[in-house]
Design a protein around this motif. Structure first.
Motif, PDB file in Angstrom:
ATOM      1  N   LEU A  95      15.642 -26.482  96.071  1.00  0.00           N
ATOM      2  CA  LEU A  95      15.406 -25.053  96.254  1.00  0.00           C
ATOM      3  C   LEU A  95      14.006 -24.788  96.805  1.00  0.00           C
ATOM      4  O   LEU A  95      13.819 -23.966  97.701  1.00  0.00           O
ATOM      5  N   PHE A 103      10.167 -22.222  91.729  1.00  0.00           N
ATOM      6  CA  PHE A 103      11.363 -22.199  90.900  1.00  0.00           C
ATOM      7  C   PHE A 103      11.074 -22.890  89.574  1.00  0.00           C
ATOM      8  O   PHE A 103      10.406 -23.921  89.535  1.00  0.00           O
ATOM      9  N   THR A 142      13.240 -15.146  82.611  1.00  0.00           N
ATOM     10  CA  THR A 142      13.990 -16.201  81.934  1.00  0.00           C
ATOM     11  C   THR A 142      14.195 -15.861  80.461  1.00  0.00           C
ATOM     12  O   THR A 142      15.273 -16.063  79.905  1.00  0.00           O
ATOM     13  N   TRP A 190      22.122 -11.350  85.257  1.00  0.00           N
ATOM     14  CA  TRP A 190      20.885 -11.786  85.890  1.00  0.00           C
ATOM     15  C   TRP A 190      19.792 -10.801  85.505  1.00  0.00           C
ATOM     16  O   TRP A 190      20.075  -9.729  84.972  1.00  0.00           O
ATOM     17  N   ALA A 205      15.967 -14.131  87.554  1.00  0.00           N
ATOM     18  CA  ALA A 205      16.493 -15.246  86.763  1.00  0.00           C
ATOM     19  C   ALA A 205      17.986 -15.112  86.541  1.00  0.00           C
ATOM     20  O   ALA A 205      18.533 -13.995  86.488  1.00  0.00           O
ATOM     21  N   LEU A 219      17.287 -20.197  84.881  1.00  0.00           N
ATOM     22  CA  LEU A 219      16.681 -20.614  86.146  1.00  0.00           C
ATOM     23  C   LEU A 219      16.106 -19.380  86.823  1.00  0.00           C
ATOM     24  O   LEU A 219      16.778 -18.345  86.913  1.00  0.00           O
ATOM     25  N   ASN A 220      14.865 -19.481  87.300  1.00  0.00           N
ATOM     26  CA  ASN A 220      14.313 -18.322  88.003  1.00  0.00           C
ATOM     27  C   ASN A 220      13.520 -18.713  89.233  1.00  0.00           C
ATOM     28  O   ASN A 220      13.146 -19.870  89.429  1.00  0.00           O
ATOM     29  N   VAL A 221      13.319 -17.712  90.063  1.00  0.00           N
ATOM     30  CA  VAL A 221      12.426 -17.828  91.207  1.00  0.00           C
ATOM     31  C   VAL A 221      11.288 -16.860  90.952  1.00  0.00           C
ATOM     32  O   VAL A 221      11.496 -15.716  90.544  1.00  0.00           O
ATOM     33  N   LEU A 241      20.252 -18.649  93.620  1.00  0.00           N
ATOM     34  CA  LEU A 241      20.206 -19.029  92.210  1.00  0.00           C
ATOM     35  C   LEU A 241      21.606 -19.216  91.631  1.00  0.00           C
ATOM     36  O   LEU A 241      21.845 -20.151  90.855  1.00  0.00           O
TER      37      LEU A 241
END
Length: 252
Positions: A95, A103, A142, A190, A205, A219-221, A241
């Motif tokens: 990613l 990430f 998150t 999300w 996330a 999982l997050n950006v 994601l």
């Protein structure tokens, strides 16, 4: 995990409580401060501090104590042996190769989330997001995803009597508003968090679930001010994601 009282080694529990007393607010402790933070007597705190220093986990000037590098053995062993970080890392690396964003994957631990895998720039945030970093669950994307995944009874227990710290002017701290926010996260599956943990930082996330549908991580950006628009960030990064979450599910 609950165990019988007869199986509990109270001395070990108190020693670990002393180790956990050290944090960014208090890097150096004397026996009095350690006792207050660990909830034990000063005499007990002094013995634990002396023992931990003798074993090499603390350093001291004779009055105050601070963590030594030896405590990193625990985190190093976790990252070397735990299945979850090893399963997540290749996907996070892929990613990060696609975008300039950072990430991370995190798990819930009490009041905080712990970063167990990450990839991308280390200076997206002012403090950096490194492996093992602990962040307040209520103010992070998150954390909210993981809290929203809890059973109702577990969430009620987590929220009961809790004062949510205001970290920025945008942090949601009012209990009713926070519950409503988590309900929205639960429905949409999300979470977008904008400048609630740190100004200038925006994050999106999604939950990471195993094959039985249990949420095991989030999982997050994490993006800077160049991605401040919620709709644009969701439009560009949410599909990425979600695809990653589907890819990871058989591995979790």
């Amino acid at each position: 995990m609950e165990i019988d009282k007869a199986d509990l080694i109270e001395g070990m529990a108190r020693g670990l409580a002393v180790l956990e007393s050290f944090d960014t607010e208090r890097q150096r402790l004397n026996a009095t401060l350690a006792a207050q933070r660990a909830g034990i007597t000063r005499a007990a705190a002094r013995r634990h501090l002396l023992t931990l220093a003798h074993l090499g986990y603390l350093e001291t000037d004779g009055s105050h104590y601070w963590l030594s590098a030896k405590v990193l053995r625990f985190s190093g062993s976790y990252f070397a042996s735990a299945r979850l970080p090893r399963a997540l890392q290749p996907t996070l690396n892929r990613l990060a190769s696609l975008t300039p964003d950072s990430f991370s994957a995190a798990v819930l631990d009490g009041d905080e989330v712990v970063i167990v895998a990450r990839s991308g720039p280390s200076r997206v945030t002012a403090y950096g997001v490194h492996l093992g970093a602990r962040l307040p669950a209520h103010a992070t994307s998150t954390g909210r995803v993981l809290l929203a995944s809890l059973a109702r009874a577990e969430l009620n227990a987590w929220l009961k009597g809790r004062d949510l710290a205001r970290l920025t002017l945008r942090t949601t701290v009012e209990p009713k508003a926070f519950r409503a926010l988590l309900e929205q996260v639960r429905r949409q599956d999300w979470c977008f968090a904008s400048e609630e943990h740190e100004l200038g930082v925006h994050a999106l996330a999604v939950p990471l679930r195993d094959m039985r549908g249990r949420t095991v991580a989030a999982l997050n950006v994490v993006a800077g001010s160049h991605r401040a628009d919620k709709a644009a960030l969701a439009r560009e990064m949410l599909p990425v994601l979600l695809d990653a979450a589907r890819e990871l599910r058989p591995l979790l």
